[in-house]
Design a protein around this motif. Structure first.
Motif, PDB file in Angstrom:
ATOM      1  N   HIS A 234       0.794  -1.227   0.000  1.00  0.00           N
ATOM      2  CA  HIS A 234       0.000   0.000   0.000  1.00  0.00           C
ATOM      3  C   HIS A 234       0.831   1.284   0.000  1.00  0.00           C
ATOM      4  O   HIS A 234       0.483   2.228  -0.705  1.00  0.00           O
ATOM      5  N   PRO A 235       1.902   1.386   0.790  1.00  0.00           N
ATOM      6  CA  PRO A 235       2.707   2.610   0.697  1.00  0.00           C
ATOM      7  C   PRO A 235       3.260   2.859  -0.704  1.00  0.00           C
ATOM      8  O   PRO A 235       3.356   4.010  -1.149  1.00  0.00           O
ATOM      9  N   VAL A 236       3.627   1.786  -1.398  1.00  0.00           N
ATOM     10  CA  VAL A 236       4.125   1.937  -2.765  1.00  0.00           C
ATOM     11  C   VAL A 236       3.012   2.435  -3.679  1.00  0.00           C
ATOM     12  O   VAL A 236       3.210   3.340  -4.499  1.00  0.00           O
ATOM     13  N   LEU A 237       1.822   1.844  -3.540  1.00  0.00           N
ATOM     14  CA  LEU A 237       0.682   2.294  -4.341  1.00  0.00           C
ATOM     15  C   LEU A 237       0.339   3.749  -4.028  1.00  0.00           C
ATOM     16  O   LEU A 237      -0.032   4.507  -4.933  1.00  0.00           O
ATOM     17  N   ALA A 238       0.468   4.134  -2.761  1.00  0.00           N
ATOM     18  CA  ALA A 238       0.200   5.520  -2.379  1.00  0.00           C
ATOM     19  C   ALA A 238       1.193   6.459  -3.039  1.00  0.00           C
ATOM     20  O   ALA A 238       0.832   7.529  -3.530  1.00  0.00           O
ATOM     21  N   ALA A 239       2.467   6.054  -3.053  1.00  0.00           N
ATOM     22  CA  ALA A 239       3.490   6.891  -3.688  1.00  0.00           C
ATOM     23  C   ALA A 239       3.227   7.025  -5.178  1.00  0.00           C
ATOM     24  O   ALA A 239       3.374   8.112  -5.754  1.00  0.00           O
ATOM     25  N   ILE A 245      -1.369  11.282  -9.879  1.00  0.00           N
ATOM     26  CA  ILE A 245      -2.576  12.099  -9.788  1.00  0.00           C
ATOM     27  C   ILE A 245      -2.301  13.481  -9.212  1.00  0.00           C
ATOM     28  O   ILE A 245      -2.920  14.468  -9.619  1.00  0.00           O
ATOM     29  N   LEU A 246      -1.366  13.546  -8.266  1.00  0.00           N
ATOM     30  CA  LEU A 246      -1.102  14.820  -7.594  1.00  0.00           C
ATOM     31  C   LEU A 246       0.219  15.463  -8.014  1.00  0.00           C
ATOM     32  O   LEU A 246       0.527  16.571  -7.581  1.00  0.00           O
ATOM     33  N   GLY A 247       0.997  14.766  -8.825  1.00  0.00           N
ATOM     34  CA  GLY A 247       2.282  15.311  -9.250  1.00  0.00           C
ATOM     35  C   GLY A 247       3.284  15.414  -8.120  1.00  0.00           C
ATOM     36  O   GLY A 247       4.202  16.248  -8.174  1.00  0.00           O
ATOM     37  N   GLN A 248       3.171  14.559  -7.113  1.00  0.00           N
ATOM     38  CA  GLN A 248       4.083  14.586  -5.969  1.00  0.00           C
ATOM     39  C   GLN A 248       5.246  13.639  -6.227  1.00  0.00           C
ATOM     40  O   GLN A 248       5.208  12.460  -5.892  1.00  0.00           O
ATOM     41  N   LEU A 249       6.291  14.153  -6.835  1.00  0.00           N
ATOM     42  CA  LEU A 249       7.448  13.340  -7.180  1.00  0.00           C
ATOM     43  C   LEU A 249       8.308  13.118  -5.943  1.00  0.00           C
ATOM     44  O   LEU A 249       8.648  14.060  -5.220  1.00  0.00           O
TER      45      LEU A 249
END
Length: 335
Positions: A234-239, A245-249
């Motif tokens: 799940h943490p990987v999927l969240a990243a 979707i949010l552009g949080q590189l």
């Protein structure tokens, strides 16, 4: 087996995509507003399914339910505020320390101590504390982790004292009631926006309803231990959801920190499920409990239950004489 794995992957992706979609409403509703809408959605779904008879609740049933409702609201608010400050991948990874802590709590074995040390190392690499670090965001992520741990413990109590979905339905209703002032404030200030509300509703569906149904299907197709280990992704999927979707590189050290924590969690769950259940380790018919690290199949008072998750609600299967493994779903999705 392949269908079960695909279902688990879809459930996890839905969970984290829902969290990312909800983040789009932060600018209008704020994290508290998004959590409020999600709580209302979860309460509506659970209440329509369970219809708990609140008048029959005893104090022994009410107190864990009330605390569970408080934990629901605090857990989601701290997580969403952390997402707003430090990003989805980091926030969910920090939150994941909660179930890992429950899995390792009270253990004095060298292996479990090494797992705990590995998790601490992963957090340090993930955050790399410095002058520019958002310590408040990190602290909120850790608060969400503490709430997740409390959620697991309270669910054990409430699930044993109430039948079916009564506990999560009542607890989610309590949490939704606590967020009514937030909804009233948004209305008074004229901050309600159709698009933002839609984002929040979609987040509630993707992070609560879809994972609940998908996880129940997956548990019919894959071993419980595999389900528990798979939750570590799940943490990987969240990243990935945060990036797409949010552009949080994420930076390289953040990916390394996530990998260390995920690996530590997977190893701890696998070791706990084999060492604490000899029948499973021997290939016998004993069943382990899937979902959050350290969760075991407790003696059932009628029907066992399942927590939904990302958004945290607990569910129970209702076929007479037939038990389903209790599972605590992972992360980003809770009521």
């Amino acid at each position: 087996m392949l269908r079960g794995i695909a279902t688990m992957l879809g459930s996890g992706a839905s969970n984290q995509v829902g969290a990312a979609v909800g983040a789009h409403a932060f600018g209008t509703l704020g994290p508290a507003g998004v959590v409020a809408v999600r709580q209302f959605v979860a309460a509506a779904v659970l209440w329509s399914v369970a219809r708990p008879k609140l008048r029959r609740f005893t104090w022994a049933q009410w107190w864990p339910t009330l605390l569970l409702g408080l934990v629901f609201g605090t857990m989601n608010l701290s997580l969403y505020t952390a997402i707003d400050r430090i990003g989805l991948g980091l926030a969910v990874t920090l939150e994941f320390l909660g179930p890992l802590a429950v899995a390792l709590a009270g253990s004095r074995t060298r292996f479990d101590l090494l797992c705990a040390a590995g998790a601490c190392l992963g957090v340090y690499v993930l955050v790399l504390p410095g002058p520019a670090s958002d310590y408040l965001g990190v602290g909120l992520g850790l608060l969400a982790a503490a709430c997740w741990a409390a959620y697991i413990l309270l669910n054990r109590v409430a699930g044993a004292r109430l039948p079916g979905l009564a506990a999560p339905a009542a607890a989610t209703l309590v949490s939704a009631t606590l967020y009514l002032p937030v909804a009233v404030t948004l209305v008074v200030r004229g901050h309600l926006d159709g698009t933002a509300i839609l984002y929040a509703v979609v987040a509630g569906i993707l992070s609560s309803v879809v994972p609940y149904a998908a996880d129940l299907v997956a548990l019919r197709r894959v071993p419980a231990r595999l389900f528990g280990v798979f939750m570590s992704v799940h943490p990987v999927l969240a990243a990935l959801a945060g990036t797409a979707i949010l552009g949080q590189l994420l930076k390289l050290h953040e990916w390394i920190g996530i990998a260390v924590i995920v690996l530590t969690n997977a190893v701890a769950v696998h070791a706990a499920s084999t060492s604490r259940n000899p029948a499973v380790a021997r290939g016998g018919e004993g069943r382990e409990v899937a979902g959050r690290p350290g969760e075991r199949l407790l003696p059932s008072h009628g029907v066992p239950d399942r927590a939904g998750h990302h958004d945290g609600e607990r569910y129970e299967a209702a076929d007479e004489g037939q038990q389903m493994p209790r599972l605590e779903s992972a992360h980003g999705g809770r009521p």
